[in-house]
Design an enzyme around this catalytic site. Sequence first.
Site, mmCIF file in Angstrom:
data_model
loop_
_atom_site.group_PDB
_atom_site.id
_atom_site.type_symbol
_atom_site.label_atom_id
_atom_site.label_comp_id
_atom_site.label_asym_id
_atom_site.label_seq_id
_atom_site.Cartn_x
_atom_site.Cartn_y
_atom_site.Cartn_z
ATOM 1 N N ASN A 62 -7.805 8.902 9.251
ATOM 2 C CA ASN A 62 -7.349 8.503 7.918
ATOM 3 C C ASN A 62 -5.918 9.494 7.485
ATOM 4 O OD1 ASN A 62 -6.910 8.528 5.119
ATOM 5 N ND2 ASN A 62 -8.586 9.833 3.856
ATOM 6 N N SER A 141 9.963 0.780 1.452
ATOM 7 C CA SER A 141 10.271 -0.107 0.847
ATOM 8 C C SER A 141 11.180 -0.245 0.094
ATOM 9 C CB SER A 141 8.699 -0.428 -0.050
ATOM 10 O OG SER A 141 8.785 -1.422 -0.806
ATOM 11 N N TYR A 154 3.371 3.486 -6.027
ATOM 12 C CA TYR A 154 3.487 3.120 -4.836
ATOM 13 C C TYR A 154 5.019 3.315 -5.078
ATOM 14 C CZ TYR A 154 4.568 -0.346 -0.785
ATOM 15 O OH TYR A 154 4.940 -1.059 0.089
ATOM 16 N N SER A 157 5.299 6.868 -4.042
ATOM 17 C CA SER A 157 5.244 7.129 -3.176
ATOM 18 C C SER A 157 6.792 7.081 -2.057
ATOM 19 C CB SER A 157 4.261 6.581 -2.922
ATOM 20 O OG SER A 157 4.023 4.881 -2.439
ATOM 21 N N LYS A 158 6.862 6.094 -2.341
ATOM 22 C CA LYS A 158 8.369 5.233 -1.030
ATOM 23 C C LYS A 158 9.358 5.139 -0.961
ATOM 24 C CE LYS A 158 5.230 2.511 1.185
ATOM 25 N NZ LYS A 158 5.077 2.695 2.467
ATOM 26 N N ILE A 187 6.742 -9.105 2.077
ATOM 27 C CA ILE A 187 7.161 -9.324 4.134
ATOM 28 C C ILE A 187 6.434 -9.754 3.664
ATOM 29 C CG2 ILE A 187 6.831 -8.654 7.026
ATOM 30 C CD1 ILE A 187 9.535 -7.697 5.217
HETATM 31 P P1 NAP Z 1 -0.863 -3.901 5.756
HETATM 32 O O1 NAP Z 1 -1.716 -5.758 6.586
HETATM 33 O O2 NAP Z 1 -2.264 -4.153 4.659
HETATM 34 O O3 NAP Z 1 -1.182 -2.790 7.020
HETATM 35 C C1 NAP Z 1 -1.288 -1.615 6.387
HETATM 36 C C2 NAP Z 1 -2.621 -0.723 7.618
HETATM 37 O O4 NAP Z 1 -2.072 0.364 7.145
HETATM 38 C C3 NAP Z 1 -3.538 -1.458 7.699
HETATM 39 O O5 NAP Z 1 -4.330 -1.513 9.452
HETATM 40 C C4 NAP Z 1 -4.707 -0.438 7.190
HETATM 41 O O6 NAP Z 1 -5.554 0.402 8.311
HETATM 42 C C5 NAP Z 1 -3.861 1.571 7.264
HETATM 43 N N1 NAP Z 1 -4.223 1.667 6.589
HETATM 44 C C6 NAP Z 1 -4.450 2.018 5.592
HETATM 45 N N2 NAP Z 1 -5.000 2.639 5.138
HETATM 46 C C7 NAP Z 1 -4.658 4.136 5.962
HETATM 47 C C8 NAP Z 1 -5.556 5.832 5.392
HETATM 48 N N3 NAP Z 1 -6.201 6.170 4.845
HETATM 49 N N4 NAP Z 1 -5.358 6.150 7.487
HETATM 50 C C9 NAP Z 1 -4.757 5.150 8.502
HETATM 51 N N5 NAP Z 1 -4.621 4.319 7.815
HETATM 52 C C10 NAP Z 1 -4.629 3.455 6.898
HETATM 53 O O7 NAP Z 1 0.123 -3.935 5.126
HETATM 54 P P2 NAP Z 1 1.406 -4.403 5.855
HETATM 55 O O8 NAP Z 1 2.167 -5.743 4.786
HETATM 56 O O9 NAP Z 1 1.932 -4.652 7.434
HETATM 57 O O10 NAP Z 1 2.297 -3.379 5.353
HETATM 58 C C11 NAP Z 1 2.806 -1.743 7.119
HETATM 59 C C12 NAP Z 1 3.032 -1.055 5.926
HETATM 60 O O11 NAP Z 1 4.281 -1.466 4.950
HETATM 61 C C13 NAP Z 1 2.470 -0.374 5.096
HETATM 62 O O12 NAP Z 1 3.797 0.954 4.207
HETATM 63 C C14 NAP Z 1 3.732 -1.054 3.204
HETATM 64 O O13 NAP Z 1 3.393 -0.290 2.600
HETATM 65 C C15 NAP Z 1 4.635 -1.910 3.927
HETATM 66 N N6 NAP Z 1 6.069 -2.253 3.419
HETATM 67 C C16 NAP Z 1 4.947 -3.329 3.475
HETATM 68 C C17 NAP Z 1 5.507 -5.167 2.445
HETATM 69 C C18 NAP Z 1 5.116 -6.654 2.416
HETATM 70 O O14 NAP Z 1 5.999 -6.297 2.141
HETATM 71 N N7 NAP Z 1 4.008 -6.558 3.460
HETATM 72 C C19 NAP Z 1 6.869 -4.416 1.876
HETATM 73 C C20 NAP Z 1 7.551 -2.748 1.735
HETATM 74 C C21 NAP Z 1 6.959 -1.942 2.362
HETATM 75 P P3 NAP Z 1 -6.746 -0.518 8.110
HETATM 76 O O15 NAP Z 1 -6.795 -2.204 8.170
HETATM 77 O O16 NAP Z 1 -7.951 0.435 8.921
HETATM 78 O O17 NAP Z 1 -7.000 -0.328 6.686
#
Ligand code: NAP
Length: 244
Positions: A62, A141, A154, A157-158, A187
Amino acid sequence: MLKDKVAIITGGSGGIGKAIALKYAAMGAHIAIVDYAINENTESVLSECKAMGVNAIAYPCNVADAAACKETTEKVIAELGGVDILVNCAGITRDKLMPQMTLEDVDSVIDINLKGTFFMIQSCYRHFLRKKSGKIINISSVAGVMGNAGQTNYSASKAGVIGLTKSVAKELASRGICCNAIAPGFIATQMTQSFQDNADVVNAIPMKRMGKAEEVAELAYFLADDVSNYITGEIIRIDGGMAI
Ligand code: NAP
């Protein structure tokens, strides 16, 4: 190329993290996936990485827990021989308008997205100093750049990750260590699944489409590779023009 480099990727079994892990593995890096839970997604990333001839190990952790980050990083160093690249990709959303937002919604998002990034950097800091090299790539983000209604926790945080990135970059630049952030727009991943068929969301993007995790991975590769050794403290948007 990232031949025989070791990369820690938090959130490495999520959408963007997995794409980064596979790109780095394809370029020859050994991969440490750091995720809250080890599940079938994690197993599939590990086997896809290993099929490319690199070592890949998952570490349940975590990132909101400072002691767990330190212990995990020590294990990676012992088992994979060091760390060259840290990608902070673990993140969550708890979107609500502010009056409905609970303390738990605020704390969990700040603890994982911002403090988790801080703790992982802190746990690699001395190791990078000793090596006089290292690449830190934080996934922020566009919400942290331009704000977003319904995402006050959010976005804060970002935006915090952006300030953290610039400060770490200043602290470590003289040691040849780079710290940069990527600020993605929408994304297509699990995190944005509920928006993917929403025409209003897509129409608000100048390029009229969501980004792909693989496109973010290409940028994360550029920032990890030696070609970008003179870039630090930079926040690079990859958002189809959303935050212009
Ligand atoms: P995602 O598919 O939901 O992946 C998030 C990952 O974070 C999962 O592998 C999850 O693991 C892990 N995680 C969550 N809580 C955690 C914790 N306490 N300790 C360790 N790991 C943890 O999301 P994503 O879209 O790939 O996003 C990845 C990053 O990009 C994030 O930081 C997100 O804010 C950022 N982002 C995404 C977007 C978008 O449009 N998708 C846009 C801007 C920024 P578990 O499954 O084991 O919980």
